[in-house]
Design a protein around this motif. Structure first.
Motif, PDB file in Angstrom:
ATOM      1  N   TRP A 304       0.839  -1.195   0.000  1.00  0.00           N
ATOM      2  CA  TRP A 304       0.000   0.000   0.000  1.00  0.00           C
ATOM      3  C   TRP A 304       0.875   1.246   0.000  1.00  0.00           C
ATOM      4  CZ3 TRP A 304      -4.882  -0.538  -1.143  1.00  0.00           C
ATOM      5  CH2 TRP A 304      -5.540  -1.736  -0.829  1.00  0.00           C
ATOM      6  N   PRO A 305       0.462   2.281  -0.730  1.00  0.00           N
ATOM      7  CA  PRO A 305       1.243   3.520  -0.686  1.00  0.00           C
ATOM      8  C   PRO A 305       1.215   4.148   0.704  1.00  0.00           C
ATOM      9  CG  PRO A 305      -0.837   3.874  -1.840  1.00  0.00           C
ATOM     10  CD  PRO A 305      -0.727   2.397  -1.605  1.00  0.00           C
ATOM     11  N   VAL A 306       2.222   4.952   0.977  1.00  0.00           N
ATOM     12  CA  VAL A 306       2.352   5.636   2.267  1.00  0.00           C
ATOM     13  C   VAL A 306       1.627   6.980   2.188  1.00  0.00           C
ATOM     14  CG1 VAL A 306       4.002   6.741   3.832  1.00  0.00           C
ATOM     15  CG2 VAL A 306       4.509   4.493   2.847  1.00  0.00           C
ATOM     16  N   HIS A 307       0.913   7.317   3.247  1.00  0.00           N
ATOM     17  CA  HIS A 307       0.212   8.593   3.339  1.00  0.00           C
ATOM     18  C   HIS A 307       1.163   9.618   3.951  1.00  0.00           C
ATOM     19  CE1 HIS A 307      -2.765  11.615   4.279  1.00  0.00           C
ATOM     20  NE2 HIS A 307      -3.742  10.880   3.750  1.00  0.00           N
ATOM     21  N   LEU A 308       1.486  10.656   3.183  1.00  0.00           N
ATOM     22  CA  LEU A 308       2.486  11.635   3.628  1.00  0.00           C
ATOM     23  C   LEU A 308       2.095  12.310   4.935  1.00  0.00           C
ATOM     24  CD1 LEU A 308       5.075  13.252   3.175  1.00  0.00           C
ATOM     25  CD2 LEU A 308       3.763  14.812   1.721  1.00  0.00           C
ATOM     26  N   LEU A 309       0.831  12.664   5.092  1.00  0.00           N
ATOM     27  CA  LEU A 309       0.405  13.326   6.326  1.00  0.00           C
ATOM     28  C   LEU A 309       0.638  12.425   7.526  1.00  0.00           C
ATOM     29  CD1 LEU A 309      -1.004  15.639   7.859  1.00  0.00           C
ATOM     30  CD2 LEU A 309      -3.193  14.515   7.336  1.00  0.00           C
ATOM     31  N   ASP A 310       0.260  11.148   7.412  1.00  0.00           N
ATOM     32  CA  ASP A 310       0.463  10.237   8.535  1.00  0.00           C
ATOM     33  C   ASP A 310       1.937   9.971   8.793  1.00  0.00           C
ATOM     34  OD1 ASP A 310      -2.138   9.871   9.393  1.00  0.00           O
ATOM     35  OD2 ASP A 310      -2.544   8.284   7.950  1.00  0.00           O
ATOM     36  N   LEU A 311       2.740   9.930   7.733  1.00  0.00           N
ATOM     37  CA  LEU A 311       4.185   9.768   7.929  1.00  0.00           C
ATOM     38  C   LEU A 311       4.735  10.944   8.732  1.00  0.00           C
ATOM     39  CD1 LEU A 311       6.876   8.339   7.408  1.00  0.00           C
ATOM     40  CD2 LEU A 311       7.027   9.621   5.254  1.00  0.00           C
ATOM     41  N   ALA A 312       4.338  12.165   8.369  1.00  0.00           N
ATOM     42  CA  ALA A 312       4.823  13.350   9.085  1.00  0.00           C
ATOM     43  C   ALA A 312       4.396  13.322  10.543  1.00  0.00           C
ATOM     44  CB  ALA A 312       4.320  14.617   8.400  1.00  0.00           C
ATOM     45  N   LEU A 313       3.127  12.998  10.780  1.00  0.00           N
ATOM     46  CA  LEU A 313       2.644  12.946  12.159  1.00  0.00           C
ATOM     47  C   LEU A 313       3.325  11.829  12.936  1.00  0.00           C
ATOM     48  CD1 LEU A 313      -1.164  13.500  11.463  1.00  0.00           C
ATOM     49  CD2 LEU A 313       0.365  15.104  12.630  1.00  0.00           C
ATOM     50  N   GLY A 314       3.536  10.676  12.297  1.00  0.00           N
ATOM     51  CA  GLY A 314       4.183   9.562  12.983  1.00  0.00           C
ATOM     52  C   GLY A 314       5.628   9.852  13.330  1.00  0.00           C
ATOM     53  N   VAL A 315       6.382  10.457  12.401  1.00  0.00           N
ATOM     54  CA  VAL A 315       7.766  10.838  12.691  1.00  0.00           C
ATOM     55  C   VAL A 315       7.802  11.839  13.830  1.00  0.00           C
ATOM     56  CG1 VAL A 315       9.780  12.051  11.754  1.00  0.00           C
ATOM     57  CG2 VAL A 315       8.623  10.316  10.374  1.00  0.00           C
ATOM     58  N   MET A 316       6.864  12.774  13.824  1.00  0.00           N
ATOM     59  CA  MET A 316       6.773  13.764  14.890  1.00  0.00           C
ATOM     60  C   MET A 316       6.511  13.097  16.240  1.00  0.00           C
ATOM     61  SD  MET A 316       3.980  16.847  15.111  1.00  0.00           S
ATOM     62  CE  MET A 316       4.003  16.984  13.333  1.00  0.00           C
ATOM     63  N   ALA A 317       5.548  12.168  16.265  1.00  0.00           N
ATOM     64  CA  ALA A 317       5.225  11.492  17.519  1.00  0.00           C
ATOM     65  C   ALA A 317       6.413  10.678  18.030  1.00  0.00           C
ATOM     66  CB  ALA A 317       4.007  10.591  17.321  1.00  0.00           C
ATOM     67  N   LEU A 318       7.108   9.989  17.121  1.00  0.00           N
ATOM     68  CA  LEU A 318       8.277   9.198  17.521  1.00  0.00           C
ATOM     69  C   LEU A 318       9.400  10.098  18.037  1.00  0.00           C
ATOM     70  CD1 LEU A 318       8.298   6.610  14.592  1.00  0.00           C
ATOM     71  CD2 LEU A 318       7.737   6.143  16.989  1.00  0.00           C
ATOM     72  N   ALA A 319       9.474  11.337  17.528  1.00  0.00           N
ATOM     73  CA  ALA A 319      10.504  12.279  17.985  1.00  0.00           C
ATOM     74  C   ALA A 319      10.118  12.962  19.288  1.00  0.00           C
ATOM     75  CB  ALA A 319      10.752  13.329  16.903  1.00  0.00           C
ATOM     76  N   GLY A 320       8.843  12.841  19.698  1.00  0.00           N
ATOM     77  CA  GLY A 320       8.410  13.445  20.946  1.00  0.00           C
ATOM     78  C   GLY A 320       8.194  14.935  20.870  1.00  0.00           C
ATOM     79  N   THR A 321       7.794  15.433  19.711  1.00  0.00           N
ATOM     80  CA  THR A 321       7.585  16.874  19.541  1.00  0.00           C
ATOM     81  C   THR A 321       6.209  17.127  18.931  1.00  0.00           C
ATOM     82  OG1 THR A 321       8.428  16.997  17.277  1.00  0.00           O
ATOM     83  CG2 THR A 321      10.052  17.144  19.058  1.00  0.00           C
ATOM     84  N   VAL A 322       5.785  18.375  19.019  1.00  0.00           N
ATOM     85  CA  VAL A 322       4.646  18.854  18.228  1.00  0.00           C
ATOM     86  C   VAL A 322       5.198  19.969  17.349  1.00  0.00           C
ATOM     87  CG1 VAL A 322       2.343  19.861  18.213  1.00  0.00           C
ATOM     88  CG2 VAL A 322       2.974  18.255  20.022  1.00  0.00           C
ATOM     89  N   THR A 323       5.497  19.631  16.117  1.00  0.00           N
ATOM     90  CA  THR A 323       6.090  20.579  15.175  1.00  0.00           C
ATOM     91  C   THR A 323       5.011  21.018  14.199  1.00  0.00           C
ATOM     92  OG1 THR A 323       8.184  19.376  15.361  1.00  0.00           O
ATOM     93  CG2 THR A 323       7.965  20.912  13.517  1.00  0.00           C
TER      94      THR A 323
END
Length: 472
Positions: A304-323
């Protein structure tokens, strides 16, 4: 990680669409700088997006896990095909090149050479490294004449679409002139086989995006070389490689710097693969007997293709920030959408998404069930060939303005030539599929449609040129 309390806090809006509309209302697309108040507002909206899309962490995790993906390419036939042979890899110091060299070392060809402008990230026993600028024709000729490679993997390229729009001449010098020099040197030195690393963006029949268009032109060069018969040529198309992903690096940097995450669009979906899969794809293409002639090979199942919005939110959550996320619109070099007739619903579900409707009509059998392949039929394009020396000269001289002007002219002429060389039935079906979208097409897509339509009526060379060069 974002803590559970933050994720479960009641948002000011309860659905994604409302929050995305608030982002656009706060700051419209196309702004280069954001005021502090706008950033603060975007941060609050982004926190709400994290709350309403908790599955984004799973999407980011799925994306990162692709790095470990491989397919079962058998070693024995590949090793047998390369045994005792001199293998030369251009761009072997890059991410995919490093993965390819690691596989080649394990398969133990007779001799293994990496040519690149930069040294590899680490020295690999069994690999000779030579510094070489592929834009320098005489140096490339001398290198091939001295080392006499049997098999050439041509990976070296400028691969950043955004950078390609800013460094037009440099990109064309590297991607086009470099490819011309490698093909010519391989033919002169007696090499048996050349495998070109292309891009999934070349699935578009036309693109004036410098990176995508240069790679499509290179596929045309590879087909022309194969038609000359002195060198067995083929190509492979990679899609987004997770291991060296530009977007992943940017997302992580923006989070670390507490900057602004700039996304082209919240609707963006894209396919991904691993560097290991890319290396295996190259090896498979190098050992495919090609009974039907030169071909382009791609991975069939890209998941399945990757959803860019969810990728951005997921990377943010894994980094522990709200950017704060900002929907900036598409930069030059990134197409917002494809020509509406590019994919045929009758075949799209049965072949790789890196194969378009015309190419699906030229499918050939691959010996590997994980791969799809189509014939790389040569496209007669004398007008493109006539302009190519000027295009290469502008690229090598560093003249961005002149290089772009000739490049855009060449891309339209190549589309016209490709349409003329394509079975009329296939072109007619593409036009019919796109017909209902014509009132809402972009100017560029309407011009693509015009060129395709013009190819369906008998025309002389002058008529084809007028269709290809007509204003958008």
């Amino acid at each position: 990680m974002i803590n559970a309390r933050q994720l479960s806090a009641p948002p000011c809006a309860t659905d994604t669409e409302t929050l995305l509309n608030e982002i656009v209302q706060t700051v419209p697309p196309g702004r280069s700088a954001l005021p502090a108040a706008a950033r603060a507002r975007l941060t609050r909206i982004t926190a709400d997006l994290l709350a309403v899309r908790p599955d984004s962490v799973a999407e980011a995790t799925r994306y990162l896990r692709v790095r470990g993906r491989r397919f079962p390419l058998p070693d024995a036939p590949v090793a047998a095909a390369l045994a005792g042979r001199t293998v030369l890899v251009t761009g072997g110091s890059g991410c995919v090149g490093t993965a390819l060299l690691a596989d080649l070392v394990r398969l133990r060809p007779g001799r293994l050479i990496n040519v690149d402008l930069v040294a590899p990230p680490r020295r690999t026993p069994g690999v000779e490294h030579l510094r070489l600028d592929l834009r320098e024709r005489r140096a490339v000729d001398d290198c091939f004449a001295r080392h006499r490679p049997d098999v050439v993997f041509h990976l070296a390229a400028q691969r950043d679409p955004g950078l390609a729009e800013r460094l037009v001449a440099d990109t064309l010098g590297t991607n086009l002139a470099g490819t011309v020099n490698v093909i010519t040197a391989a033919e002169r030195s007696g090499a048996d086989r050349l495998i070109f690393a292309s891009t999934g963006k070349a699935v578009r029949m036309h693109s004036t995006d410098v990176y995508a268009g240069s790679k499509r032109l290179c596929e045309w060069l590879v087909g022309a070389a194969a038609a000359r018969g002195r060198l067995a040529c083929s190509a492979v198309r990679f899609t987004h490689v997770v291991d060296n992903a530009i977007i992943l690096e940017r997302l992580r940097r923006w989070c670390a710097e507490r900057g602004v995450i700039r996304l082209h669009s919240a609707a963006t979906l894209f396919y991904v693969q691993s560097a290991a899969e890319a290396a295996q794809l190259l090896l498979a293409a190098a050992t495919d007997p090609e009974p039907d002639g030169p071909r382009v090979t791609v991975l069939r199942d890209l998941d399945w293709p990757v959803h860019l919005l969810d990728l951005a939110l997921g990377v943010m959550a894994l980094a522990g920030t709200v950017t704060p996320i900002y929907l900036a619109g598409h930069d030059p070099g990134y197409a917002a959408q494809a020509y509406p007739g590019l994919y045929d619903p009758a075949t799209a579900g049965d072949v790789s998404p890196l194969i378009n409707a015309v190419e699906a009509g030229a499918l050939v059998t691959s010996p590997y069930p994980e791969l799809d392949a189509f014939r790389l039929d040569p496209v007669p394009a004398p007008q493109v060939a006539a302009l190519l020396p000027d295009l290469l000269a502008h690229g090598l001289r560093g003249d961005d303005v002149a290089a772009r002007q000739v490049f855009e002219q060449v891309t339209w002429l190549l589309l016209a030539a490709t349409a003329r060389a394509t079975p009329q039935q296939a072109v007619r079906r593409m036009v019919r599929l796109a017909e209902g979208h014509r009132p809402t097409m972009t100017g560029s897509h309407r011009r693509v449609d015009d060129v395709l339509r013009a190819s369906l009526a008998p025309t002389d060379d002058a008529g084809a040129t007028r269709a290809a060069q007509a204003p958008a």
